[in-house]
Design an enzyme around this catalytic site. Structure first.
Site, PDB file in Angstrom:
ATOM      1  N   ASP A 115     -10.975  37.173 -58.601  1.00 32.31           N
ATOM      2  CA  ASP A 115     -10.766  37.545 -60.002  1.00 32.31           C
ATOM      3  C   ASP A 115      -9.389  37.135 -60.500  1.00 32.31           C
ATOM      4  O   ASP A 115      -9.019  37.486 -61.617  1.00 32.31           O
ATOM      5  CB  ASP A 115     -10.929  39.062 -60.187  1.00 32.31           C
ATOM      6  N   ASP A 161      -9.340  43.770 -54.565  1.00 30.13           N
ATOM      7  CA  ASP A 161      -8.930  44.451 -55.796  1.00 30.13           C
ATOM      8  C   ASP A 161      -9.377  43.671 -57.024  1.00 30.13           C
ATOM      9  O   ASP A 161      -8.985  42.523 -57.216  1.00 30.13           O
ATOM     10  CB  ASP A 161      -7.411  44.628 -55.821  1.00 30.13           C
ATOM     11  N   ASP A 199     -12.305  38.561 -52.373  1.00 32.08           N
ATOM     12  CA  ASP A 199     -11.085  39.282 -52.700  1.00 32.08           C
ATOM     13  C   ASP A 199     -11.503  40.744 -52.844  1.00 32.08           C
ATOM     14  O   ASP A 199     -12.689  41.041 -53.030  1.00 32.08           O
ATOM     15  CB  ASP A 199     -10.505  38.737 -54.012  1.00 32.08           C
TER      16      ASP A 199
END
EC number: 3.1.3.-
Length: 188
Positions: free
Chosen positions: A167, A13, A11
């Protein structure tokens, strides 16, 4: 540690780039023009979602009569100018660098492709990745598996042979739905 995987997917961001504070600043700026508020915890819960979905949640919260796609475009324009000045890589970039050339790697992000490509290029990270799959490349976004399945396809790796670094809960759900293992970077 990740030798058993044929492909690594990250991922962007909040996982390899510290963009979250800038995204929140851009939302505050855009929403201020309309006198709208947002709930920070609700925003965090939507991490990994495409911008229009977050805009829709904000519109619903405020009972506003706005187009979520238009609001998302405004936020994207605001964040684009801010990010190049403020974004920093996160420590997980060391994993990216250490596996470069050893396994195919991809970015699977809820950001728009123009922003993802610009950020990765700006920080000198784009060349580490064989593919970048963004929100505008798939019809069904996280927690649907489409983003990560397309990453695997573009890397030429079977989904079950991939590990995803994430996250956000939506991203971890998407990885599992794709039949991939997931590393919750919040626990590292």
């Amino acid at each position: 540690m990740y030798e058993r995987y044929a492909g690594l997917i990250f991922d962007m961001d909040g996982t390899i780039l510290d963009t979250e504070p800038t995204h929140r600043k851009a939302w505050r700026e855009v929403l201020g023009h309309y006198g709208l508020q947002y709930d920070i915890q609700a925003m965090i819960a939507l991490n990994g979602s495409p911008t229009w979905r977050i805009a829709q949640a904000i519109i619903e919260l405020n009972q506003a009569d706005l187009d979520p796609h238009a609001l998302a475009r405004e936020k994207t324009e605001a964040v684009r100018s801010m990010l190049l000045d403020s974004v920093e890589p996160l420590p997980l970039v060391d994993v990216v660098k250490s596996w470069h050339g050893r396994r195919p790697m991809a970015v699977g992000t809820g950001s728009e492709s123009a922003i993802a490509e610009a950020l990765l290029a700006h920080l000198g990270l784009r060349h580490y990745f064989d593919a970048v799959v963004a929100a505008d490349h798939v019809k069904h976004h996280k927690p649907a598996p489409d983003t990560f399945l397309l990453c695997a396809q573009r890397m030429g790796v079977q989904p079950t042979q991939c590990v995803v670094f994430e996250d956000a809960d939506f991203g971890i759900q998407a990885a599992r739905a794709a039949g991939m293992d997931a590393v919750d970077v919040r626990l590292l």
